[in-house]
Design a protein around this motif. Structure first.
Motif, mmCIF file in Angstrom:
data_model
loop_
_atom_site.group_PDB
_atom_site.id
_atom_site.type_symbol
_atom_site.label_atom_id
_atom_site.label_comp_id
_atom_site.label_asym_id
_atom_site.label_seq_id
_atom_site.Cartn_x
_atom_site.Cartn_y
_atom_site.Cartn_z
ATOM 1 N N VAL A 58 0.864 -1.186 0.000
ATOM 2 C CA VAL A 58 0.000 0.000 0.000
ATOM 3 C C VAL A 58 0.898 1.234 0.000
ATOM 4 O O VAL A 58 1.925 1.275 0.689
ATOM 5 C CB VAL A 58 -0.917 0.005 1.241
ATOM 6 N N VAL A 59 0.511 2.241 -0.760
ATOM 7 C CA VAL A 59 1.303 3.468 -0.874
ATOM 8 C C VAL A 59 1.556 4.092 0.497
ATOM 9 O O VAL A 59 0.675 4.142 1.354
ATOM 10 C CB VAL A 59 0.593 4.473 -1.808
ATOM 11 N N ASN A 60 2.785 4.507 0.708
ATOM 12 C CA ASN A 60 3.296 5.196 1.900
ATOM 13 C C ASN A 60 3.665 4.262 3.050
ATOM 14 O O ASN A 60 4.212 4.723 4.056
ATOM 15 C CB ASN A 60 2.329 6.268 2.418
ATOM 16 N N GLU A 61 3.404 2.967 2.918
ATOM 17 C CA GLU A 61 3.822 2.068 3.994
ATOM 18 C C GLU A 61 5.258 1.610 3.787
ATOM 19 O O GLU A 61 5.773 1.598 2.667
ATOM 20 C CB GLU A 61 2.897 0.849 4.081
ATOM 21 N N ASN A 62 5.922 1.258 4.899
ATOM 22 C CA ASN A 62 7.235 0.641 4.836
ATOM 23 C C ASN A 62 7.068 -0.867 4.810
ATOM 24 O O ASN A 62 6.251 -1.431 5.544
ATOM 25 C CB ASN A 62 8.088 1.034 6.044
ATOM 26 N N ARG A 63 7.852 -1.541 3.949
ATOM 27 C CA ARG A 63 7.813 -2.992 3.848
ATOM 28 C C ARG A 63 9.229 -3.556 3.935
ATOM 29 O O ARG A 63 10.191 -2.949 3.451
ATOM 30 C CB ARG A 63 7.166 -3.429 2.530
ATOM 31 N N THR A 64 9.325 -4.715 4.550
ATOM 32 C CA THR A 64 10.599 -5.405 4.698
ATOM 33 C C THR A 64 10.663 -6.531 3.680
ATOM 34 O O THR A 64 9.756 -7.372 3.618
ATOM 35 C CB THR A 64 10.753 -5.964 6.118
ATOM 36 N N ILE A 65 11.731 -6.543 2.874
ATOM 37 C CA ILE A 65 11.853 -7.533 1.812
ATOM 38 C C ILE A 65 13.255 -8.147 1.816
ATOM 39 O O ILE A 65 14.215 -7.543 2.294
ATOM 40 C CB ILE A 65 11.559 -6.923 0.425
ATOM 41 N N LEU A 66 13.325 -9.354 1.277
ATOM 42 C CA LEU A 66 14.600 -10.036 1.074
ATOM 43 C C LEU A 66 14.999 -9.849 -0.382
ATOM 44 O O LEU A 66 14.214 -10.145 -1.285
ATOM 45 C CB LEU A 66 14.461 -11.526 1.389
#
Length: 221
Positions: A58-66
């Protein structure tokens, strides 16, 4: 800061991404990321079994990715990443309803920080700038017409091309040279029956890139 880049586990070379747009496509994206619902408490980089995300960004959220090769960016950079819900990412699209496929998207991200990294992969945090669902790519990018059939690969005999997935909206076709290199195309059929080539993934021994756009065939008189 230098770009975050990774080694190939086979040749041990550090891989630099070729950030080029191919043919009539409009842009490119990475497909070398696995999306999680973690915050900053992440599994070890060596851990293979962890729960991938079923939540479209979702726009403006922070996400953690590998991320892993050929990811090649520094903090502050923006880039497109492919997102697929966990089960589709792990198993492919076959057997899943259209409502699940409609959650797939390309996501414009800003590289915020590195949580942990080694020579081959890293957990990073990105901020979501924009989300374009795959079934809406043909609306997002300007149409480019071609006189080359979009369901063929230039220079590859049709006998070597295979169908990977098909439903009322999508056709995936591909060719591969024993899995070492090849191309996949995704063609979307809109509500008027027009076909749009919206994605093509090209890969080799040490590289992989997803080209995105809106390519249609010239209508023959």
């Amino acid at each position: 800061m230098e770009n975050l880049r990774f080694k190939c586990k086979v040749c041990q070379n550090i891989i630099e991404m070729k950030k080029e747009i191919h043919g009539d496509f409009s842009d490119w994206a990475y497909d070398c990321a696995e999306w999680s619902d973690f915050k900053e408490n992440v599994p070890e980089l060596s851990e293979r079994y962890w729960e991938r995300s079923e939540c479209t960004p979702v726009v403006n959220e922070n996400r953690t990715i590998l991320v892993y090769k050929p990811f090649d960016e520094k903090i502050g950079n923006e880039f497109w990443l492919l997102y697929e819900p966990a089960l589709l990412y792990l198993n492919g699209w076959e057997g899943y309803p259209e409502e699940d496929i409609r959650k797939c998207a390309v996501v414009r991200c800003r590289f915020e920080k590195i949580l942990v990294s080694d020579e081959y992969s890293a957990w990073i945090v990105v901020n979501v700038q924009q989300v374009v669902f795959l079934h809406e790519l043909y609306k997002y990018y300007e149409e480019v017409m071609t006189d080359i059939p979009i369901d063929e690969f230039e220079g590859i005999p049709k006998t070597k091309c295979m169908k990977g997935f098909q439903n009322d909206k999508w056709l995936e076709i591909y060719w591969t040279a024993q899995g070492d290199c090849g191309d996949n195309k995704w063609i979307y059929t809109d509500e008027y029956g027009m076909r749009h080539l919206v994605m093509q993934m090209s890969y080799g021994f040490d590289d992989s890139v997803l080209y995105i756009g809106n390519i249609t065939e010239l209508k023959k008189c």
